[in-house]
Design a protein around this motif. Structure first.
Motif, short mmCIF file in Angstrom:
data_model
loop_
_atom_site.label_atom_id
_atom_site.label_comp_id
_atom_site.label_asym_id
_atom_site.label_seq_id
_atom_site.Cartn_x
_atom_site.Cartn_y
_atom_site.Cartn_z
N SER A 29 0.80 -1.22 0.00
CA SER A 29 0.00 0.00 0.00
C SER A 29 0.83 1.25 0.00
O SER A 29 0.35 2.30 -0.40
CB SER A 29 -0.90 0.04 1.22
OG SER A 29 -0.18 0.35 2.37
N PRO A 40 -6.49 -3.22 -4.72
CA PRO A 40 -7.47 -4.27 -4.99
C PRO A 40 -8.88 -3.72 -4.83
O PRO A 40 -9.14 -2.89 -3.97
CB PRO A 40 -7.17 -5.32 -3.90
CG PRO A 40 -5.78 -5.04 -3.45
CD PRO A 40 -5.58 -3.57 -3.61
N GLU A 41 -9.79 -4.18 -5.68
CA GLU A 41 -11.17 -3.73 -5.58
C GLU A 41 -11.88 -4.47 -4.46
O GLU A 41 -11.77 -5.68 -4.32
CB GLU A 41 -11.89 -3.97 -6.91
CG GLU A 41 -11.36 -3.11 -8.06
CD GLU A 41 -12.19 -3.26 -9.31
OE1 GLU A 41 -13.23 -3.97 -9.24
OE2 GLU A 41 -11.81 -2.70 -10.34
N ARG A 42 -12.58 -3.71 -3.63
CA ARG A 42 -13.35 -4.30 -2.53
C ARG A 42 -14.75 -3.70 -2.54
O ARG A 42 -14.90 -2.48 -2.64
CB ARG A 42 -12.67 -4.03 -1.19
CG ARG A 42 -11.28 -4.64 -1.05
CD ARG A 42 -10.70 -4.39 0.33
NE ARG A 42 -9.43 -5.06 0.52
CZ ARG A 42 -8.24 -4.46 0.35
NH1 ARG A 42 -8.18 -3.20 -0.03
NH2 ARG A 42 -7.13 -5.13 0.55
N ASP A 43 -15.75 -4.56 -2.39
CA ASP A 43 -17.11 -4.05 -2.36
C ASP A 43 -17.39 -3.41 -1.01
O ASP A 43 -16.58 -3.48 -0.08
CB ASP A 43 -18.11 -5.14 -2.69
CG ASP A 43 -18.04 -6.33 -1.73
OD1 ASP A 43 -17.64 -6.14 -0.56
OD2 ASP A 43 -18.41 -7.45 -2.15
N THR A 46 -17.15 -5.69 2.08
CA THR A 46 -15.79 -6.02 2.46
C THR A 46 -15.09 -4.83 3.11
O THR A 46 -14.38 -4.98 4.10
CB THR A 46 -14.99 -6.48 1.22
OG1 THR A 46 -15.65 -7.62 0.65
CG2 THR A 46 -13.58 -6.85 1.61
N GLN A 47 -15.30 -3.64 2.58
CA GLN A 47 -14.72 -2.46 3.18
C GLN A 47 -15.20 -2.28 4.61
O GLN A 47 -14.43 -1.90 5.50
CB GLN A 47 -15.05 -1.22 2.35
CG GLN A 47 -14.37 -1.19 1.00
CD GLN A 47 -14.69 0.07 0.24
OE1 GLN A 47 -14.69 1.17 0.80
NE2 GLN A 47 -15.00 -0.06 -1.06
N MET A 126 -5.97 -1.95 4.76
CA MET A 126 -6.45 -2.26 3.41
C MET A 126 -5.33 -2.23 2.38
O MET A 126 -5.56 -2.53 1.21
CB MET A 126 -7.56 -1.28 3.02
CG MET A 126 -8.82 -1.42 3.85
SD MET A 126 -10.12 -0.24 3.41
CE MET A 126 -10.60 -0.86 1.81
N ASP A 129 -2.40 -7.15 -0.05
CA ASP A 129 -2.92 -7.72 -1.28
C ASP A 129 -4.20 -8.52 -1.08
O ASP A 129 -4.93 -8.79 -2.02
CB ASP A 129 -1.87 -8.62 -1.94
CG ASP A 129 -0.90 -7.81 -2.79
OD1 ASP A 129 -1.03 -6.58 -2.83
OD2 ASP A 129 -0.01 -8.42 -3.42
N VAL A 131 -7.79 -9.40 -0.62
CA VAL A 131 -9.00 -8.64 -0.91
C VAL A 131 -9.94 -8.61 0.28
O VAL A 131 -10.52 -7.58 0.62
CB VAL A 131 -9.72 -9.21 -2.15
CG1 VAL A 131 -11.06 -8.52 -2.37
CG2 VAL A 131 -8.84 -9.08 -3.38
N ASP A 132 -10.11 -9.76 0.96
CA ASP A 132 -11.08 -9.83 2.05
C ASP A 132 -10.50 -10.45 3.32
O ASP A 132 -11.25 -10.88 4.18
CB ASP A 132 -12.32 -10.58 1.61
CG ASP A 132 -12.00 -11.99 1.12
OD1 ASP A 132 -10.82 -12.39 1.16
OD2 ASP A 132 -12.93 -12.69 0.70
#
Length: 300
Positions: A29, A40-43, A46-47, A126, A129, A131-132
């Motif tokens: 990061s 990474p994309e997080r919905d 997840t955030q 966050m 790497d 994602v969740d």
């Protein structure tokens, strides 16, 4: 000056070179690697889990009575080579950027040089790497030793005096030529514990050598990894010994090296390790325990 900059991330490169970054203490990061890509994309769900994780960490650090903590997160998945934690920072409870925000070194991809960067705890978590899921290590500190460390790291001139001109991701402890994110933290610790007056890296390095500081060795599968490091920007063999290279090893400043010396300095220090997994958030306390790979947490 110390200021928050836009977040920087490693850009994707060939898998062999990515794998070679095990020896660099790579920081996903804070940009401690060559180049930058999007996070990474997080919905939203997840955030929210990461926000809950950060709040749990804050509560546990407060419950430990800490004013300052050395914290480290897992970045790339390097467990197969025995490396879980790759990027360390210093956090304190009353940080102006937020409760238990962090100060860290990162590589500024735009300006192509190392900088200091303040970041909130949630954003720090966050940065890995995963994602969740993820891991976080913290070494809380209380009392006058904690306040002395806080005074040093938040002092602009003294903190910047320990910032090297050149970034090398696989730098080792007391490397005079270069620095990585974890080594900056190491030099802050050394300068504080030695009572240094902020004269710069030389004072910290002299004290490290007198105390016998050294980085742990990371054993690589074969020599291709060494050549990958030699040919990759911001990596190299600088500071490595011929005997280590001949054994397919590199000594690199990693968070576990800092933890070892933290405990050496403060034998009664506590150790906290959190895991965010599919089952929720868990925490272990103590030096003998560690979350197994996979982060199997039962319950919320």
């Amino acid at each position: 000056m110390i200021r928050a900059l836009r977040r920087a991330r490693p850009r994707p490169i060939r898998r062999l070179l990515v794998a070679a970054l095990v020896v660099v203490g790579v920081n996903a990061s804070a940009g401690s690697a060559p180049g930058c890509v999007a996070p990474p994309e997080r919905d939203a769900q997840t955030q929210d889990r990461f926000f809950q994780w950060a709040e749990r960490v804050r509560r546990d650090l407060d419950a430990a009575g800490a004013e300052v903590a050395l914290i480290a997160r897992a970045g790339m998945d390097l467990e197969r080579l025995g490396v879980r934690y790759t990027h360390a920072a210093l956090a304190w409870r009353d940080h102006p950027a937020g409760t238990w925000a962090v100060r860290q070194l990162y590589f500024d991809c735009t300006e192509q040089r190392p900088r200091l960067f303040d970041q909130g705890l949630t954003a720090f978590l966050m940065g890995g790497d995963g994602v969740d899921s993820g891991y976080l290590l913290a070494l809380p500190l209380q009392g006058e030793p904690a306040l002395a460390l806080q005074r040093f790291v938040q002092d602009r001139d003294r903190a910047l005096a320990l910032l090297a001109a050149r970034y090398q991701a696989n730098a080792r402890l007391a490397d005079e030529a270069a620095q990585n994110c974890n080594q900056w933290v190491a030099e802050v610790l050394a300068a504080t514990w030695s009572g240094g007056d902020g004269a710069g890296r030389t004072v910290a390095h002299d004290w490290m050598r007198a105390q016998g500081w050294e980085s742990g060795a990371v054993t690589l599968p074969n020599r291709l990894w060494l050549w990958a490091a030699a040919l990759t920007r911001h990596l190299g063999w600088t500071g490595q010994t011929e005997s280590d290279l001949a054994s397919n090893q590199m000594r690199v400043t990693l968070p576990e090296d800092l933890a070892r010396w933290w405990r050496h300095q403060w034998p009664q220090a506590s150790r906290l390790e959190w895991c965010l997994g599919a089952g929720g958030i868990g925490v272990h306390q103590g030096w003998a325990r560690s979350w197994p790979q996979g982060c199997e947490v039962e319950g919320p």
